[in-house]
Write a protein that holds these residues in place. Structure first.
Motif, PDB file in Angstrom:
ATOM      1  N   LEU A 228      -1.976  10.412  -4.769  1.00 17.65           N
ATOM      2  CA  LEU A 228      -1.578   9.933  -3.407  1.00 17.65           C
ATOM      3  C   LEU A 228      -0.453  10.030  -2.692  1.00 17.65           C
ATOM      4  N   MET A 229       0.667  10.743  -3.237  1.00 13.53           N
ATOM      5  CA  MET A 229       1.789  10.824  -2.754  1.00 13.53           C
ATOM      6  C   MET A 229       1.772  11.680  -1.439  1.00 13.53           C
ATOM      7  N   LYS A 230       0.751  12.720  -1.392  1.00 12.30           N
ATOM      8  CA  LYS A 230       0.699  13.322  -0.161  1.00 12.30           C
ATOM      9  C   LYS A 230       0.236  12.685   1.219  1.00 12.30           C
ATOM     10  N   TYR A 231      -0.271  11.359   0.755  1.00  7.71           N
ATOM     11  CA  TYR A 231      -0.502  10.589   2.117  1.00  7.71           C
ATOM     12  C   TYR A 231       0.449   9.578   2.390  1.00  7.71           C
ATOM     13  N   LYS A 232       1.459   9.373   1.701  1.00  4.35           N
ATOM     14  CA  LYS A 232       2.507   8.515   1.805  1.00  4.35           C
ATOM     15  C   LYS A 232       3.478   8.832   3.298  1.00  4.35           C
TER      16      LYS A 232
ATOM     17  N   PHE B 289       0.886  -1.438  -0.047  1.00  3.71           N
ATOM     18  CA  PHE B 289       0.072   0.085  -0.045  1.00  3.71           C
ATOM     19  C   PHE B 289       1.007   1.350  -0.051  1.00  3.71           C
ATOM     20  N   VAL B 290       1.844   1.507   0.948  1.00  3.51           N
ATOM     21  CA  VAL B 290       2.828   2.417   1.046  1.00  3.51           C
ATOM     22  C   VAL B 290       3.392   2.644  -0.521  1.00  3.51           C
ATOM     23  N   ASP B 291       3.862   1.520  -0.932  1.00  2.49           N
ATOM     24  CA  ASP B 291       4.645   1.639  -2.446  1.00  2.49           C
ATOM     25  C   ASP B 291       3.883   2.136  -3.358  1.00  2.49           C
ATOM     26  N   LEU B 292       2.377   1.908  -3.319  1.00  2.00           N
ATOM     27  CA  LEU B 292       1.454   2.312  -4.273  1.00  2.00           C
ATOM     28  C   LEU B 292       1.441   3.987  -3.990  1.00  2.00           C
ATOM     29  N   LEU B 293       1.291   4.301  -2.725  1.00  2.00           N
ATOM     30  CA  LEU B 293       1.208   5.542  -2.425  1.00  2.00           C
ATOM     31  C   LEU B 293       2.295   6.629  -3.071  1.00  2.00           C
ATOM     32  N   GLY B 294       3.447   5.988  -3.220  1.00  2.00           N
ATOM     33  CA  GLY B 294       4.427   6.527  -3.316  1.00  2.00           C
ATOM     34  C   GLY B 294       4.716   6.752  -5.215  1.00  2.00           C
TER      35      GLY B 294
ATOM     36  N   SER C  96       5.039   6.336   8.308  1.00  4.90           N
ATOM     37  CA  SER C  96       5.369   6.459   9.643  1.00  4.90           C
ATOM     38  C   SER C  96       5.074   5.549  10.509  1.00  4.90           C
ATOM     39  N   ILE C  97       3.694   4.710  10.068  1.00  5.13           N
ATOM     40  CA  ILE C  97       3.026   3.574  11.095  1.00  5.13           C
ATOM     41  C   ILE C  97       3.422   2.341  10.058  1.00  5.13           C
ATOM     42  N   LYS C  98       4.104   2.324   9.263  1.00  2.00           N
ATOM     43  CA  LYS C  98       4.140   1.084   8.348  1.00  2.00           C
ATOM     44  C   LYS C  98       4.798   0.057   9.278  1.00  2.00           C
ATOM     45  N   GLU C  99       5.995   0.412   9.803  1.00  3.24           N
ATOM     46  CA  GLU C  99       6.872  -0.922  10.466  1.00  3.24           C
ATOM     47  C   GLU C  99       6.034  -1.283  11.771  1.00  3.24           C
ATOM     48  N   ASP C 100       5.203  -0.523  12.381  1.00  2.00           N
ATOM     49  CA  ASP C 100       4.752  -1.354  13.931  1.00  2.00           C
ATOM     50  C   ASP C 100       3.043  -1.461  13.490  1.00  2.00           C
TER      51      ASP C 100
ATOM     52  N   LYS D  45      -7.958   6.649  -3.904  1.00  2.00           N
ATOM     53  CA  LYS D  45      -8.092   8.103  -3.842  1.00  2.00           C
ATOM     54  C   LYS D  45      -9.397   8.339  -3.187  1.00  2.00           C
ATOM     55  N   ILE D  46     -10.484   8.015  -3.517  1.00  2.00           N
ATOM     56  CA  ILE D  46     -11.636   8.304  -2.923  1.00  2.00           C
ATOM     57  C   ILE D  46     -11.615   8.282  -1.290  1.00  2.00           C
ATOM     58  N   LEU D  47     -11.343   6.929  -0.980  1.00  2.00           N
ATOM     59  CA  LEU D  47     -11.430   6.582   0.257  1.00  2.00           C
ATOM     60  C   LEU D  47     -10.517   7.366   1.214  1.00  2.00           C
ATOM     61  N   LEU D  48      -9.137   7.442   0.906  1.00  2.00           N
ATOM     62  CA  LEU D  48      -8.267   8.479   1.506  1.00  2.00           C
ATOM     63  C   LEU D  48      -8.633   9.852   1.794  1.00  2.00           C
ATOM     64  N   ALA D  49      -9.327  10.320   0.839  1.00  2.00           N
ATOM     65  CA  ALA D  49      -9.597  11.709   0.580  1.00  2.00           C
ATOM     66  C   ALA D  49     -10.758  11.989   1.680  1.00  2.00           C
ATOM     67  N   ARG D  50     -11.336  10.865   1.740  1.00  2.00           N
ATOM     68  CA  ARG D  50     -12.820  10.847   3.051  1.00  2.00           C
ATOM     69  C   ARG D  50     -12.060  10.914   4.463  1.00  2.00           C
ATOM     70  N   LEU D  51     -11.389   9.798   4.440  1.00  2.00           N
ATOM     71  CA  LEU D  51     -10.478   9.669   5.859  1.00  2.00           C
ATOM     72  C   LEU D  51      -9.855  10.839   6.094  1.00  2.00           C
ATOM     73  N   ASP D  52      -9.278  11.459   5.331  1.00  2.00           N
ATOM     74  CA  ASP D  52      -8.428  12.796   5.518  1.00  2.00           C
ATOM     75  C   ASP D  52      -9.390  13.595   6.065  1.00  2.00           C
ATOM     76  N   ARG D  53     -10.667  13.971   5.257  1.00  2.00           N
ATOM     77  CA  ARG D  53     -11.615  14.917   5.942  1.00  2.00           C
ATOM     78  C   ARG D  53     -12.174  14.598   7.200  1.00  2.00           C
ATOM     79  N   PHE D  54     -12.061  13.429   7.558  1.00  2.00           N
ATOM     80  CA  PHE D  54     -12.643  13.121   8.914  1.00  2.00           C
ATOM     81  C   PHE D  54     -11.540  13.045   9.875  1.00  2.00           C
ATOM     82  N   GLY D  55     -10.436  13.554   9.496  1.00  2.00           N
ATOM     83  CA  GLY D  55      -9.253  13.795  10.663  1.00  2.00           C
ATOM     84  C   GLY D  55      -8.548  12.452  10.807  1.00  2.00           C
TER      85      GLY D  55
END
Length: 420
Positions: free
Chosen positions: A226-230, A216-221, A235-239, A406-416
């Motif tokens: 989607l890069m803005k979410y990477k 997933f992180v590879d895709l964001l990059g 930061s949470i990938k390892e744990d 793209k749609i789902l992360l934008a929504r989660l971002d709006r919800f903080g």
């Protein structure tokens, strides 16, 4: 198997039944169920009961049997569900888990009690298909009446309609409502059922659990939009799995007196539902199936899972809020009708609960959703996906999945939800 079916559409381990699944066994089952000894099994054929991708943690056969007893000659179609006996990935993945014991208890004890509660309130809703036989020894086996023979079908060749999705939530709300009443009046009745997906002893050894967030992180990059979410997900990938389990345990250990703690179905995806129509334009019923990981948990976990595993993409984007609100309307209505005396859940409280399991949502989006898109696009076999790293990586780059992210992360971002 009778005829010349295309065996590639079925799981290999469902092409030939185990040796103990024979005429003598079927005769004994039917004789016990009908309280009339079977004189003779005239004909018995076995075939797969489902297609690839419908299920994975069990083996299912359809038995067509002709037999005689003192009352005459009869024919039945039976669905037989048992556990993997051959060594391999399936057996290893579910080894040591109580999933079969859970499902036997659901059919023999829990769901009949839920239906009893509904019947007392004048509600004739059917929550489960008839189980005519169950056993844990010497073989783990459940035998059901064949829903296909009654006109039910699994959706495979088209998307679910919005009406069909509403019907599933209509039935799920009744299930959840009955479980709340049981907990309020019989506090110990459901307490044994605390083995959900992440309590399966070997699930965190599964490669797909470890690589989902990585892919997933590879895709964001690699996707400009989607890069803005990477940075956040990096930061949470390892744990990530540690965070996920910590969040899960907090929910598991919540106080028992909780109006949002229900017996969750646990695996509410589209292939675990069968639909029935009186005629092509007249809906009659839907039936929920597969209760192997049903467990006491906040109802929002069932809802979150269903959002990503049951709803069609268009429903997730456009109708998500309305569908969940509809579910709550039915839940509240049924609680009142069945005489629930505990603390009532509220609509605002339900939506607040959705904000308490963000890592679970991240898990569903990063790890399960790409697999669902692969099955939807008929790109890979589900068993191969679980075991083949390269095929799983390719799932993360399907056109439909990327559009959804793209749609789902934008929504989660709006919800903080995309904040530390």
């Amino acid at each position: 198997m009778s005829g010349n079916p295309d065996v590639t559409q079925f799981n290999d381990d469902e092409l030939v039944p185990p040796h103990w699944l024979n005429s003598e066994f079927i005769a004994s089952v039917l004789g016990h169920h009908e309280k009339e000894p079977v004189v003779k099994v005239i004909d018995l054929t076995f075939g797969p009961a489902s297609a690839k991708g419908d299920h994975y943690a069990s083996i299912m056969f359809r038995a067509k049997v002709k037999y005689t007893n003192k009352k005459g000659e009869f024919a039945k179609s039976l669905i037989i569900k048992t556990m993997p006996e051959a060594e391999g990935h399936k057996k290893e993945m579910i080894g040591g888990s109580p999933i079969f014991e859970t499902e036997v208890a659901m059919y023999s004890k829990v769901l009949p009690e839920f239906e009893r509660i509904l019947r007392q309130a004048g509600d004739s809703t059917k929550l489960f298909t008839n189980c005519i036989y169950h056993s844990l020894e010497p073989h783990q086996v459940l035998i059901f009446e064949d829903l296909v023979e009654m006109g039910y079908f699994v959706l495979r060749d088209r998307d679910a309609t919005l009406d069909e999705i509403h019907r599933v939530y209509f039935k799920l709300a009744k299930w959840h409502a009955a479980s709340l009443k049981v907990q309020n009046e019989q506090p110990d009745f459901l307490e044994p059922y605390t083995h959900g997906l992440f309590e399966m002893p070997h699930v965190f050894n599964e490669p797909f659990m470890k690589t989902g967030m990585e892919f997933f992180v590879d895709l964001l990059g690699k996707e400009p939009e989607l890069m803005k979410y990477k940075p956040y997900f990096e930061s949470i990938k390892e744990d990530f799995l540690d965070r996920l389990m910590a969040e899960w345990k907090v929910s598991r250990n919540n106080p028992k007196a909780d109006p949002y703690r229900v017996l969750c179905h646990g695996d509410l995806h589209l292939r675990n539902i069968m639909f029935k129509y009186k005629d092509p334009g007249s809906f009659e019923d839907c039936m929920l199936l597969d209760f192997q990981i049903s467990n006491l948990f906040p109802l929002t976990f069932d809802l979150a899972y269903s959002i990503y595993m049951l709803m069609e993409p268009d429903h997730r984007w456009k109708h998500y809020d309305d569908i969940i609100d509809y579910y709550f309307f039915v839940l509240e209505d049924v609680l009142k009708k069945i005489g629930y005396k505990g603390k009532m859940p509220t609509q605002s409280g339900l939506w607040k609960r959705f904000n308490q399991h963000k890592y679970y949502e991240f898990f569903l989006i990063s790890t399960f959703l790409p697999l669902m898109w692969a099955l939807k696009d008929k790109l890979f076999d589900f068993g191969d996906l679980l075991q083949n790293e390269e095929k799983r990586r390719k799932c993360s780059y399907s056109e439909g999945y990327i559009k959804e992210v793209k749609i789902l992360l934008a929504r989660l971002d709006r919800f903080g939800k995309l904040k530390a």
